[in-house]
Design an enzyme around this catalytic site. Structure first.
Site, PDB file in Angstrom:
ATOM      1  N   THR A  44     131.632 -27.308  29.279  1.00 23.72           N
ATOM      2  CA  THR A  44     130.610 -26.422  29.838  1.00 23.72           C
ATOM      3  C   THR A  44     131.185 -25.585  30.969  1.00 23.72           C
ATOM      4  OG1 THR A  44     128.964 -28.091  29.280  1.00 23.72           O
ATOM      5  CG2 THR A  44     128.277 -26.357  30.805  1.00 23.72           C
ATOM      6  N   TYR A 132     138.391 -38.017  26.652  1.00 29.70           N
ATOM      7  CA  TYR A 132     137.375 -37.060  26.211  1.00 29.70           C
ATOM      8  C   TYR A 132     137.510 -36.899  24.706  1.00 29.70           C
ATOM      9  CZ  TYR A 132     134.582 -32.713  26.390  1.00 29.70           C
ATOM     10  OH  TYR A 132     133.630 -31.743  26.214  1.00 29.70           O
ATOM     11  N   LYS A 160     134.474 -40.808  27.052  1.00 27.45           N
ATOM     12  CA  LYS A 160     133.314 -39.939  26.834  1.00 27.45           C
ATOM     13  C   LYS A 160     133.250 -39.682  25.338  1.00 27.45           C
ATOM     14  CE  LYS A 160     131.698 -35.286  28.257  1.00 27.45           C
ATOM     15  NZ  LYS A 160     131.703 -34.533  26.976  1.00 27.45           N
TER      16      LYS A 160
END
Length: 297
Positions: A44, A132, A160
């Protein structure tokens, strides 16, 4: 790397220079809401589009704004291992509590290559890392076996995970928990999956919407922690109009629009990514106008 990690956009100009004032305005409500961490320079936050100096500028601006009140989880992903090491070193020097490392690739990577990549970055930077797993963008999916190998490395502290179907989450969490150390944190992204992931045992919610609407996300986490699944699901259902926009247009583009509509900042995403067309922007406005104001704190 537990609780709510809020992921804001990184406002920048047409030349890719980070707009410090705008970034700090985005961070203030996150600090006020007492999110458990701020996920700076995540997807993001457009980390792949920013140069190393601009990433440092964002870290310095965030560290100045939060002043140690909220830990910073900083994206350090890069195609090259040596560059990821330097980015992780920059993040640590700038005050990051941990790094978020994706298996960024152009040539498809093998599991052994990814293992050595993480081993090098963790070992040479001294920055605790969160794995990630973002197969949509990296085209690499971490197997449970690889996560277990990485979790055994010094300095690799969390993962994550992407969202998944609710009926599969409990089994996935139980399988991973049996493979990793007890202090290794399991968390999820994919905002519309988050409630079920936390109810299934997920310890962290890595949230895009929390980067612009932190309080309702904190309320959801509080409900889960209190064992109030009914309230957590009620709040999640109230956000479904937003989730629909996220799924259709991508959360990144929608959050840029929300930030402008709420008067936080007006910014353009990094080219070649562009703002939503006017018809879609009007749909975002209609969704916001139709939501309970209590959700928009």
């Amino acid at each position: 790397m537990r609780g709510l990690s809020a992921f804001p956009i990184t406002p920048s100009d047409a030349d890719g220079v980070v707009r410090v004032d705008a970034l700090q305005r985005l961070l203030r409500p996150l600090v006020d809401a007492r999110v458990h961490s701020i996920g700076l320079l995540g997807s993001t936050g457009s980390y792949p589009y920013l140069s190393r100096p601009e990433r440092r500028r964002a870290i310095e601006a965030a560290a100045d704004e939060v002043a140690g009140r909220v830990p910073l989880l900083v994206g350090v992903g890069a195609l090259r291992t040596d560059e990821a090491i330097r980015l992780a070193q920059d993040a640590r020097a700038g005050g990051a509590a941990a790094g978020l490392l994706a298996a960024v690739s152009y040539t498809p990577l093998t599991e052994d290559e990814v293992f050595e990549h993480y081993k090098a970055v963790a070992g040479e930077s001294g920055l605790p890392l969160c794995i990630y797993d973002n197969p949509t963008t990296t085209h690499f999916r971490f197997s449970p076996e690889l996560i277990a190998r990485l979790a055994a490395l010094p300095g690799v502290a969390a993962v994550k995970l992407p969202g998944g179907e609710p009926q599969a989450l409990a089994a996935q969490m139980a399988d991973l928990r049996a493979r990793v150390p007890a202090d290794f944190a399991l968390g999820h992204s994919g905002d519309w999956f988050a409630v079920e992931a936390m109810l299934a045992g997920g310890e962290a919610w890595y949230s895009v919407v929390a980067g612009i609407l932190p309080q309702v996300c904190m309320d959801i986490v509080a409900a889960v922690r209190a064992g109030n699944a009914t309230e957590a699901r009620r709040l999640n259902a109230a956000l479904e109009p937003l989730w629909g926009l996220f799924r259709e247009f991508s959360s990144l583009r929608v959050v840029y629009e929300i930030a402008e509509r709420r008067g936080v900042c007006a910014a353009e995403p990094p080219l070649p990514v562009r703002r939503l067309p006017e018809a879609a922007r009007q749909r975002v406005a209609a969704v916001l106008d139709g939501m309970d104001p209590a959700l928009l704190r």
